[in-house]
Design a protein around this motif. Structure first.
Motif, PDB file in Angstrom:
ATOM      1  N   HIS A 129      67.573  84.597   9.154  1.00  0.00           N
ATOM      2  CA  HIS A 129      66.700  84.993   8.083  1.00  0.00           C
ATOM      3  C   HIS A 129      65.959  85.766   9.207  1.00  0.00           C
ATOM      4  CE1 HIS A 129      67.046  81.318   5.879  1.00  0.00           C
ATOM      5  NE2 HIS A 129      67.974  81.062   6.942  1.00  0.00           N
ATOM      6  N   ALA A 155      62.309  88.218   8.857  1.00  0.00           N
ATOM      7  CA  ALA A 155      61.060  87.886   8.827  1.00  0.00           C
ATOM      8  C   ALA A 155      60.709  89.340   8.214  1.00  0.00           C
ATOM      9  CB  ALA A 155      59.781  87.537   9.705  1.00  0.00           C
ATOM     10  N   GLY A 161      60.468  94.721  11.919  1.00  0.00           N
ATOM     11  CA  GLY A 161      59.277  93.921  12.878  1.00  0.00           C
ATOM     12  C   GLY A 161      59.859  93.943  14.334  1.00  0.00           C
ATOM     13  N   ALA A 195      62.889  95.654  19.308  1.00  0.00           N
ATOM     14  CA  ALA A 195      64.135  96.999  19.355  1.00  0.00           C
ATOM     15  C   ALA A 195      63.693  98.222  18.539  1.00  0.00           C
ATOM     16  CB  ALA A 195      65.503  96.285  18.551  1.00  0.00           C
ATOM     17  N   ALA A 241      61.551 101.046  20.978  1.00  0.00           N
ATOM     18  CA  ALA A 241      62.477 101.004  22.712  1.00  0.00           C
ATOM     19  C   ALA A 241      62.982 101.905  23.100  1.00  0.00           C
ATOM     20  CB  ALA A 241      63.001  99.722  22.582  1.00  0.00           C
ATOM     21  N   ALA A 242      63.208 102.164  24.455  1.00  0.00           N
ATOM     22  CA  ALA A 242      63.260 103.956  24.888  1.00  0.00           C
ATOM     23  C   ALA A 242      64.452 102.892  25.098  1.00  0.00           C
ATOM     24  CB  ALA A 242      63.293 104.440  26.179  1.00  0.00           C
ATOM     25  N   SER A 243      65.432 101.591  25.307  1.00  0.00           N
ATOM     26  CA  SER A 243      66.703 101.426  25.301  1.00  0.00           C
ATOM     27  C   SER A 243      67.411 102.019  26.838  1.00  0.00           C
ATOM     28  CB  SER A 243      67.812 101.551  23.929  1.00  0.00           C
ATOM     29  OG  SER A 243      67.241 102.571  23.144  1.00  0.00           O
ATOM     30  N   CYS A 293      65.983  82.946  17.906  1.00  0.00           N
ATOM     31  CA  CYS A 293      65.646  84.876  18.910  1.00  0.00           C
ATOM     32  C   CYS A 293      64.353  85.703  17.875  1.00  0.00           C
ATOM     33  CB  CYS A 293      67.042  85.660  18.193  1.00  0.00           C
ATOM     34  SG  CYS A 293      68.480  84.906  19.181  1.00  0.00           S
ATOM     35  N   ARG A 294      63.646  85.141  17.562  1.00  0.00           N
ATOM     36  CA  ARG A 294      62.401  85.605  17.051  1.00  0.00           C
ATOM     37  C   ARG A 294      61.510  86.430  17.474  1.00  0.00           C
ATOM     38  NH1 ARG A 294      59.582  80.772  14.078  1.00  0.00           N
ATOM     39  NH2 ARG A 294      60.262  79.699  15.791  1.00  0.00           N
ATOM     40  N   TYR A 300      58.219 108.038  30.837  1.00  0.00           N
ATOM     41  CA  TYR A 300      59.406 108.109  31.228  1.00  0.00           C
ATOM     42  C   TYR A 300      59.912 108.849  30.108  1.00  0.00           C
ATOM     43  CZ  TYR A 300      59.942 103.654  28.041  1.00  0.00           C
ATOM     44  OH  TYR A 300      59.582 103.107  26.804  1.00  0.00           O
ATOM     45  N   GLN A 338      54.599  98.724  19.307  1.00  0.00           N
ATOM     46  CA  GLN A 338      55.243  97.597  19.465  1.00  0.00           C
ATOM     47  C   GLN A 338      54.874  96.759  20.690  1.00  0.00           C
ATOM     48  OE1 GLN A 338      56.626  94.595  18.158  1.00  0.00           O
ATOM     49  NE2 GLN A 338      57.214  95.523  16.276  1.00  0.00           N
ATOM     50  N   LEU A 361      61.650  88.599  26.815  1.00  0.00           N
ATOM     51  CA  LEU A 361      62.762  90.000  26.793  1.00  0.00           C
ATOM     52  C   LEU A 361      62.055  90.866  27.301  1.00  0.00           C
ATOM     53  CD1 LEU A 361      65.076  87.555  25.693  1.00  0.00           C
ATOM     54  CD2 LEU A 361      66.153  89.818  24.622  1.00  0.00           C
ATOM     55  N   ARG A 403      60.243  93.554  28.451  1.00  0.00           N
ATOM     56  CA  ARG A 403      60.857  94.665  28.667  1.00  0.00           C
ATOM     57  C   ARG A 403      62.681  95.499  29.000  1.00  0.00           C
ATOM     58  NH1 ARG A 403      57.642  98.744  32.077  1.00  0.00           N
ATOM     59  NH2 ARG A 403      59.640  99.924  33.196  1.00  0.00           N
ATOM     60  N   HIS A 404      62.892  94.262  28.953  1.00  0.00           N
ATOM     61  CA  HIS A 404      64.238  94.279  29.690  1.00  0.00           C
ATOM     62  C   HIS A 404      65.504  94.010  28.772  1.00  0.00           C
ATOM     63  CE1 HIS A 404      62.401  93.541  33.497  1.00  0.00           C
ATOM     64  NE2 HIS A 404      62.431  95.525  33.819  1.00  0.00           N
ATOM     65  N   PHE A 460      67.352  95.433  26.073  1.00  0.00           N
ATOM     66  CA  PHE A 460      68.430  96.055  26.065  1.00  0.00           C
ATOM     67  C   PHE A 460      68.948  96.137  27.575  1.00  0.00           C
ATOM     68  CE2 PHE A 460      66.398  97.757  22.509  1.00  0.00           C
ATOM     69  CZ  PHE A 460      67.097  97.744  21.680  1.00  0.00           C
TER      70      PHE A 460
HETATM   71  C1  FAD Z   1      57.902 100.230  23.918  1.00  0.00           C
HETATM   72  C2  FAD Z   1      58.670  99.877  23.953  1.00  0.00           C
HETATM   73  C3  FAD Z   1      59.727 100.244  25.020  1.00  0.00           C
HETATM   74  C4  FAD Z   1      60.710  99.833  25.641  1.00  0.00           C
HETATM   75  N1  FAD Z   1      61.889 100.372  26.267  1.00  0.00           N
HETATM   76  C5  FAD Z   1      62.735  99.558  26.662  1.00  0.00           C
HETATM   77  C6  FAD Z   1      63.752 100.119  27.731  1.00  0.00           C
HETATM   78  O1  FAD Z   1      63.705 101.150  27.964  1.00  0.00           O
HETATM   79  N2  FAD Z   1      65.121  99.552  27.785  1.00  0.00           N
HETATM   80  C7  FAD Z   1      65.159  98.210  27.947  1.00  0.00           C
HETATM   81  O2  FAD Z   1      65.628  97.058  28.046  1.00  0.00           O
HETATM   82  N3  FAD Z   1      64.220  97.559  27.159  1.00  0.00           N
HETATM   83  C8  FAD Z   1      63.046  98.016  26.208  1.00  0.00           C
HETATM   84  N4  FAD Z   1      61.960  97.298  25.835  1.00  0.00           N
HETATM   85  C9  FAD Z   1      61.854  95.595  25.277  1.00  0.00           C
HETATM   86  C10 FAD Z   1      62.945  95.163  24.156  1.00  0.00           C
HETATM   87  O3  FAD Z   1      62.859  95.688  22.877  1.00  0.00           O
HETATM   88  C11 FAD Z   1      62.505  94.096  24.119  1.00  0.00           C
HETATM   89  O4  FAD Z   1      63.414  93.883  24.856  1.00  0.00           O
HETATM   90  C12 FAD Z   1      63.874  93.796  23.039  1.00  0.00           C
HETATM   91  O5  FAD Z   1      63.437  93.819  21.850  1.00  0.00           O
HETATM   92  C13 FAD Z   1      63.945  92.413  22.165  1.00  0.00           C
HETATM   93  O6  FAD Z   1      64.015  91.299  21.699  1.00  0.00           O
HETATM   94  P1  FAD Z   1      64.268  90.095  20.981  1.00  0.00           P
HETATM   95  O7  FAD Z   1      65.310  90.173  20.043  1.00  0.00           O
HETATM   96  O8  FAD Z   1      63.805  88.812  21.544  1.00  0.00           O
HETATM   97  O9  FAD Z   1      62.974  90.477  20.165  1.00  0.00           O
HETATM   98  P2  FAD Z   1      62.662  91.369  19.118  1.00  0.00           P
HETATM   99  O10 FAD Z   1      63.878  92.532  18.974  1.00  0.00           O
HETATM  100  O11 FAD Z   1      60.880  92.234  19.084  1.00  0.00           O
HETATM  101  O12 FAD Z   1      63.180  90.911  17.349  1.00  0.00           O
HETATM  102  C14 FAD Z   1      62.760  90.005  17.344  1.00  0.00           C
HETATM  103  C15 FAD Z   1      62.923  89.536  15.501  1.00  0.00           C
HETATM  104  O13 FAD Z   1      62.336  88.244  15.028  1.00  0.00           O
HETATM  105  C16 FAD Z   1      61.829  89.117  13.805  1.00  0.00           C
HETATM  106  N5  FAD Z   1      60.826  87.420  13.607  1.00  0.00           N
HETATM  107  C17 FAD Z   1      60.024  87.412  13.859  1.00  0.00           C
HETATM  108  N6  FAD Z   1      59.347  86.031  13.769  1.00  0.00           N
HETATM  109  C18 FAD Z   1      60.339  85.845  12.580  1.00  0.00           C
HETATM  110  C19 FAD Z   1      60.526  84.773  12.098  1.00  0.00           C
HETATM  111  N7  FAD Z   1      59.671  83.598  11.499  1.00  0.00           N
HETATM  112  N8  FAD Z   1      61.338  84.036  11.129  1.00  0.00           N
HETATM  113  C20 FAD Z   1      62.334  85.133  11.111  1.00  0.00           C
HETATM  114  N9  FAD Z   1      62.661  86.644  11.220  1.00  0.00           N
HETATM  115  C21 FAD Z   1      61.086  86.665  12.309  1.00  0.00           C
HETATM  116  C22 FAD Z   1      61.280  90.184  13.884  1.00  0.00           C
HETATM  117  O14 FAD Z   1      60.391  90.277  12.754  1.00  0.00           O
HETATM  118  C23 FAD Z   1      62.361  90.326  14.447  1.00  0.00           C
HETATM  119  O15 FAD Z   1      62.928  91.752  13.994  1.00  0.00           O
HETATM  120  C24 FAD Z   1      60.863  98.032  25.197  1.00  0.00           C
HETATM  121  C25 FAD Z   1      60.407  97.580  23.942  1.00  0.00           C
HETATM  122  C26 FAD Z   1      58.827  98.232  23.905  1.00  0.00           C
HETATM  123  C27 FAD Z   1      58.087  97.526  22.941  1.00  0.00           C
END
Ligand code: FAD
Length: 359
Positions: free
Chosen positions: A33, A35, A42, A45, A48-50, A202-203, A245, A299, A324, A326-327, A329
């Protein structure tokens, strides 16, 4: 495979997609599921610069994250090889540079990284960059910079190709994906049929109502198309306010980032941040003057107490994965393997990376 399990994953950002892909690849029945829609708008990820830079990040984070980063660097190529579409991944190291006025701050950082590297694999020891090494690594930066630090072995990947590749894998394996389907744990419990075996939350920030300490850390980031610039690896610029960066992606696309602001404000980037990011890029390479601005994004990084990631067990077969920061990836493969271990009552990785949090 011993048992085919019915698994539900909430959130198709980085962690949700990677976990859903791995569960489907193991032969389990997976439904997701999400959002928002398939392009990840949303998710943190998507913007991100990854960069995958455990030693560079050791300046601001703690040992478990650095260890997860090292673990994950060798896991990413295996995971990417499972995908039906190519994903850009490279390990050309990280280059750190600074302007003369930031030399004092840079010296403290360099000392810290040398100390931190003592506990890391020997091939990652930082190397002092002089004109000769810079000429070899990034010749177009010679002239503006005379000194720096090179962190060999660090990596990067293309976040959007990865999200697309994981989605293609899920579709190929007939996972059921419900787009534009925001879900709360409460609603899921109401809807869940008795044959659901495992639930994974994993929201990211969407789980805020369930984690009292979960907060957003605002990041503003700019994507440029710069055909006149040939930088091959992530370059970090020492800066008094936040580490800036420039991360190259395929086809002369560069991600310039990122601000780091303690705020849940996800509105558009400010003029000040945009000016700082673009000035930093131009101060690094004058070829950015004629670059085209593809996107300016904001974001929020999902962040827990002490800025460390965590896994919580809500029920016997219900795990929440978050923080997770800023980490994502950098550490996602380590998180993934820790979760897959927990499904088999193997806590070795979650213990090693101190991931389990109390409810
Ligand atoms: C500007 C920026 C730069 C970054 N650069 C790096 C980098 O260089 N290296 C690195 O390792 N990391 C980096 N990151 C961090 C990385 O992007 C995050 O740590 C990672 O995306 C977190 O993963 P996640 O799956 O927990 O959350 P997200 O990737 O945010 O995914 C969460 C998902 O859950 C969905 N969701 C939310 N609520 C609901 C709901 N109620 N029901 C269903 N779905 C829902 C959202 O729509 C989204 O798709 C960066 C982040 C940012 C913002």
């Amino acid at each position: 495979m011993a048992d085919q399990l019915n698994c539900t994953v909430l959130g198709a950002g980085l962690m949700g997609r990677l976990l859903a892909h791995s569960l489907a690849t193991q032969g389990h029945r997976v439904q997701v599921h999400e959002a928002s829609g398939p392009d990840g708008t949303g998710a943190a990820a998507r913007v991100a610069a990854s960069m995958l830079a455990p030693l560079a990040e050791s300046a601001i984070t703690e040992t478990p994250v650095v260890n997860m980063g090292h673990y994950s660097l060798s896991r990413w190529p295996e995971l990417i090889a499972q995908l039906p579409e190519p994903v850009f991944f490279q390990q050309l190291g990280t280059l750190m540079l600074w302007h003369r006025q930031d030399a004092q701050q840079a010296r403290m950082l360099v000392d810290k990284l040398h100390i931190n590297s003592q506990s890391m694999p020997s091939q990652t020891r930082p190397q002092t960059v002089d004109g000769e090494l810079l000429q070899t690594l990034e010749p177009e930066l010679l002239g503006k910079f005379q000194q720096g630090l090179f962190l060999p072995g660090e990596g990067q990947l293309d976040n959007r190709q990865l999200l697309a590749g994981l989605l293609a894998s899920l579709q190929q394996q007939h996972a059921r994906i419900h787009w534009n389907s925001p879900m709360s744990m409460e609603e899921l419990t109401r809807q869940t049929s008795s044959d659901t075996d495992w639930v994974f939350d994993c929201r990211g920030l969407g789980a805020r109502e369930d984690w009292s300490h979960l907060r957003g850390v605002r990041g503003e980031v700019i994507r440029l198309h710069a055909p006149e610039v040939h930088i091959t690896r992530p370059v970090r610029l020492v800066h008094p306010r936040y580490p800036l960066y420039i991360a190259p992606k395929p086809d002369h696309v560069y991600v310039i980032g990122a601000t780091e602001i303690e705020s849940d404000d996800k509105t558009e980037a400010s003029v000040r941040s945009t000016l700082e990011l673009l000035s930093a890029a131009y101060s690094l390479h004058s070829g950015f003057a004629e670059a085209r601005i593809l996107e300016i994004n904001t974001q929020l990084r999902p962040t827990l107490k002490n800025n460390l990631p965590g896994i919580r067990r809500l029920a016997t077969r219900c795990l929440q994965i978050n923080g997770l920061y800023r980490h994502g990836f950098l550490i996602a493969p380590a998180m993934l393997d820790a979760i897959l271990g927990l499904m088999n009552d193997d806590t070795s990785l979650s213990d090693r990376f101190t991931l389990i949090q109390a409810n």
